[in-house]
Design a protein around this motif. Structure first.
Motif, mmCIF file in Angstrom:
data_model
loop_
_atom_site.group_PDB
_atom_site.id
_atom_site.type_symbol
_atom_site.label_atom_id
_atom_site.label_comp_id
_atom_site.label_asym_id
_atom_site.label_seq_id
_atom_site.Cartn_x
_atom_site.Cartn_y
_atom_site.Cartn_z
ATOM 1 N N HIS A 136 16.827 -24.411 -43.537
ATOM 2 C CA HIS A 136 15.244 -24.387 -43.989
ATOM 3 C C HIS A 136 14.611 -25.417 -44.806
ATOM 4 O O HIS A 136 13.829 -24.766 -45.248
ATOM 5 C CB HIS A 136 15.419 -22.942 -44.069
ATOM 6 C CG HIS A 136 14.136 -22.431 -43.818
ATOM 7 N ND1 HIS A 136 12.873 -22.410 -45.067
ATOM 8 C CD2 HIS A 136 12.996 -21.998 -42.467
ATOM 9 C CE1 HIS A 136 11.914 -21.289 -44.709
ATOM 10 N NE2 HIS A 136 12.146 -21.335 -43.217
ATOM 11 N N TYR A 171 9.920 -12.807 -48.729
ATOM 12 C CA TYR A 171 10.015 -14.258 -47.435
ATOM 13 C C TYR A 171 10.561 -15.173 -47.050
ATOM 14 O O TYR A 171 11.068 -15.216 -46.095
ATOM 15 C CB TYR A 171 8.506 -13.394 -47.207
ATOM 16 C CG TYR A 171 8.148 -14.673 -45.778
ATOM 17 C CD1 TYR A 171 8.311 -13.127 -44.472
ATOM 18 C CD2 TYR A 171 7.232 -15.957 -45.469
ATOM 19 C CE1 TYR A 171 8.245 -14.369 -43.047
ATOM 20 C CE2 TYR A 171 8.117 -16.363 -44.309
ATOM 21 C CZ TYR A 171 7.988 -15.317 -43.437
ATOM 22 O OH TYR A 171 7.473 -16.082 -41.647
ATOM 23 N N GLN A 225 13.759 -15.989 -44.940
ATOM 24 C CA GLN A 225 13.628 -16.945 -44.043
ATOM 25 C C GLN A 225 14.771 -17.826 -43.839
ATOM 26 O O GLN A 225 15.082 -18.895 -43.066
ATOM 27 C CB GLN A 225 12.452 -17.868 -44.163
ATOM 28 C CG GLN A 225 10.872 -16.999 -43.210
ATOM 29 C CD GLN A 225 10.823 -16.354 -42.074
ATOM 30 O OE1 GLN A 225 11.383 -17.282 -41.026
ATOM 31 N NE2 GLN A 225 11.352 -15.244 -41.833
ATOM 32 N N ASN A 257 3.205 -16.051 -43.381
ATOM 33 C CA ASN A 257 3.262 -17.440 -43.070
ATOM 34 C C ASN A 257 2.278 -18.236 -41.627
ATOM 35 O O ASN A 257 2.059 -18.600 -41.202
ATOM 36 C CB ASN A 257 4.139 -17.431 -41.147
ATOM 37 C CG ASN A 257 4.688 -18.144 -40.407
ATOM 38 O OD1 ASN A 257 4.753 -19.169 -40.418
ATOM 39 N ND2 ASN A 257 5.471 -17.925 -39.039
ATOM 40 N N SER A 310 5.875 -11.296 -40.435
ATOM 41 C CA SER A 310 5.588 -12.405 -41.370
ATOM 42 C C SER A 310 4.267 -11.686 -41.640
ATOM 43 O O SER A 310 3.584 -12.274 -42.338
ATOM 44 C CB SER A 310 4.363 -13.181 -40.415
ATOM 45 O OG SER A 310 5.603 -14.265 -39.376
ATOM 46 N N LYS A 336 17.426 -16.832 -42.313
ATOM 47 C CA LYS A 336 18.021 -16.777 -41.060
ATOM 48 C C LYS A 336 18.411 -18.115 -40.981
ATOM 49 O O LYS A 336 18.331 -18.090 -39.742
ATOM 50 C CB LYS A 336 16.304 -16.248 -40.360
ATOM 51 C CG LYS A 336 16.225 -14.837 -40.589
ATOM 52 C CD LYS A 336 14.781 -14.253 -40.290
ATOM 53 C CE LYS A 336 14.438 -12.898 -40.448
ATOM 54 N NZ LYS A 336 13.015 -12.654 -39.671
ATOM 55 N N HIS A 337 17.849 -18.900 -41.152
ATOM 56 C CA HIS A 337 18.130 -20.881 -40.820
ATOM 57 C C HIS A 337 19.277 -21.141 -41.733
ATOM 58 O O HIS A 337 18.722 -22.145 -41.492
ATOM 59 C CB HIS A 337 16.346 -21.229 -40.893
ATOM 60 C CG HIS A 337 15.538 -20.612 -40.120
ATOM 61 N ND1 HIS A 337 14.916 -19.649 -40.532
ATOM 62 C CD2 HIS A 337 14.821 -21.093 -38.812
ATOM 63 C CE1 HIS A 337 13.749 -19.635 -39.576
ATOM 64 N NE2 HIS A 337 14.282 -20.486 -38.856
#
Length: 515
Positions: A380, A366, A370, A158, A128, A373-374
């Motif tokens: 997300h 970033y 993320q 984050n 993060s 990833k989701h």
């Protein structure tokens, strides 16, 4: 070798980040800190390089700061801090170094200690964070040559890390704000599920607010503060002409918000030297309202002085005052412009953060990572581009919120940029204002609607908040006039009713127990 390095803890979270900057001594190998090109400079910005968050451990290890001895380092730093704040240190320091330098040393050590506590905490998530290294040119005075100051920055992208420690200790958490929207993305970034969500309508009636998108000015030229046209003479002249015509129809106070300090300064200087008929644009504005401008520096004292000047002009005549300010500035948030202190807010542009800023670049990357990833945007909710858009519209929402401050207040909002006509931009505006947004087909319709709006709301003037009675200022007292001019709405609690309700509840419970 021992070199002077700047340590910064940065949180690029939901809102605009705030920066902590302090100079500390760290033993860092020269090849690590001195940056020869890295990311390359742009727009006058010094070259820099970015590493993954775990690289901070390598840098600290070269300074012989490890997990095993970090407590000793922190203890020594805190001992020095205690010495710095002792009366004996203050007395001796006054003879050797300036108070400003001593405070800088204290601030630097405090930041360094907080940084070490964060880095070596069990909850530290290196994924993060990013490590940013750059060399900045500094010049302490006009006769001293420029020197190179090495900056070491640790950026956290984050915000959920900070809020998690609070949430774990709380029985319940309630977040309230006028700029939480869109709440789904806000919840996602904080990594907290809020099962109860409430987004209320405003207390005011539809007739108490007028909101219009102004795409073109009086000469039918497009109004757009996009980066490539905001400094053009055509745009600045058209915006100035539009404001002249609007100020004629707005009683008392009027706020004009710009996308940045440079945007505001460029327009102001252009209006000072550009004529419309026999007067400059600025002189034309001053015919209708006293013009003041938000200070870029000077701290709270400078802001108070400007606010007092603004308040005095409004009280002096119905013509009132025109305050030029900046979104994300000192005036767009937290200031109460109730009633006559803001009958109109004009939004000149959309304050997107500088897209090439290293912090902004890394935050967008970033958020994209993320998002992948989701399971993509659908899961997300927020990718880098959407986050970037929301930073701008949240600042717009803060500025818009200055105009209506209580249920009997009234005022108008003019979105003076054609980009506000797009659905993609309107959908991020606060939900209470969205139903009222309309587009003026031409400037004549806007001026007609403004005249009609203020005529039909005259009856609400009798319901304005009453000014607080203040005692006469004593000699030597600080001038608190600016604070007294902007009083908050007093919340009245019906204690008697609450007591009766609790008494009835107790009687019912007692009756059930006896039964």
């Amino acid at each position: 070798m021992m070199t002077t390095t700047t340590a910064m803890m940065q949180s690029c979270g939901v809102g605009e980040p705030t920066e902590v900057d302090a100079v500390v001594g760290v033993d860092v190998v020269e090849t690590v800190v001195v940056v020869d090109g890295g990311g390359g400079g742009h727009g006058g910005q010094e070259p820099s390089v970015v590493f993954d968050g775990k690289y901070i451990f390598e840098i600290l290890e070269q300074a012989d700061i490890k997990r095993e001895n970090k407590d000793d380092v922190i203890d020594v730093a805190q001992d020095v801090l205690r010495e710095l704040v002792s009366p004996e240190a203050e007395s001796s320091a006054s003879l050797t170094i300036s108070n400003q330098n001593r405070n800088a040393n204290k601030y630097g050590l405090e930041t360094f200690v907080k940084a070490l506590q964060t880095i070596f905490a069990k909850t530290f998530d290196s994924d993060s964070f990013k490590v940013h290294l750059c060399v900045k040119k500094t010049q302490t005075s006009s006769y001293i040559a420029q020197s190179h100051c090495k900056h070491l920055s640790l950026w956290c992208f984050n915000p959920g890390l900070a809020i998690k420690s609070i949430a774990n200790q709380a029985h319940a958490m309630i977040l309230t704000s006028g700029t939480l929207s869109p709440m789904e993305s806000f919840s996602t970034e904080l990594q907290i599920t809020f099962p109860i969500r409430l987004e209320n309508k405003h207390l005011i009636d539809a007739k108490q607010v007028y909101v219009s998108v102004l795409e073109k000015g009086p000469s039918f030229r497009i109004l757009s503060s996009e980066y490539n046209v905001r400094t053009s003479a055509e745009y600045m002249k058209e915006l100035g002409s539009a404001l002249i015509n609007i100020t004629r129809r707005i009683p008392y106070g009027m706020l004009v918000f710009f996308a940045s300090y440079k945007h505001m300064q460029d327009c102001f200087e252009f209006w000072q030297r550009t004529r419309l008929a026999q007067l400059t644009i600025l002189e034309q504005l001053q015919k209708h309202k006293h013009v003041v401008m938000e200070p870029r520096g000077g701290g709270q004292a400078a802001v108070k002085q400007v606010m007092q000047e603004y308040a005095n002009a409004i009280e002096a005549s119905q013509g009132g005052a025109l305050l030029l300010a900046v979104m994300r500035g000192k005036i767009s948030e937290g200031m109460d412009f109730a009633d006559n202190f803001a009958r109109c807010v004009v939004i000149c542009g959309i304050p997107y953060p500088y897209i090439k800023d290293p912090k902004i670049v890394q935050k967008r990357l970033y958020m994209d990572q993320q998002c992948c990833k989701h399971g993509g945007v659908k899961q997300h909710k927020v990718n880098g581009q959407l986050w970037y858009q929301q930073q701008a519209t949240r600042a717009v929402n803060q500025a818009i919120g200055r105009v209506i401050r209580h249920r009997h207040d009234y005022g108008c909002v003019i979105l003076a940029d054609r980009r506000f006509a797009r659905t993609s931009n309107q959908q991020h505006v606060s939900s209470w204002i969205r139903p009222f947004i309309q587009s003026a087909k031409n400037f004549g319709i806007l001026t007609r609607d403004l005249n009609k709006f203020f005529e039909q709301n005259k009856s609400l003037n009798a319901l304005m908040k009453k000014k607080k009675k203040t005692c006469a200022k004593k000699d030597g007292d600080d001038d608190g006039g600016a604070d007294e001019q902007f009083t908050w709405i007093k919340v009245r609690r019906e204690l008697n009713n609450m007591s009766l309700q609790h008494a009835d509840k107790d009687k019912n419970e007692a009756a059930q127990m006896l039964a």
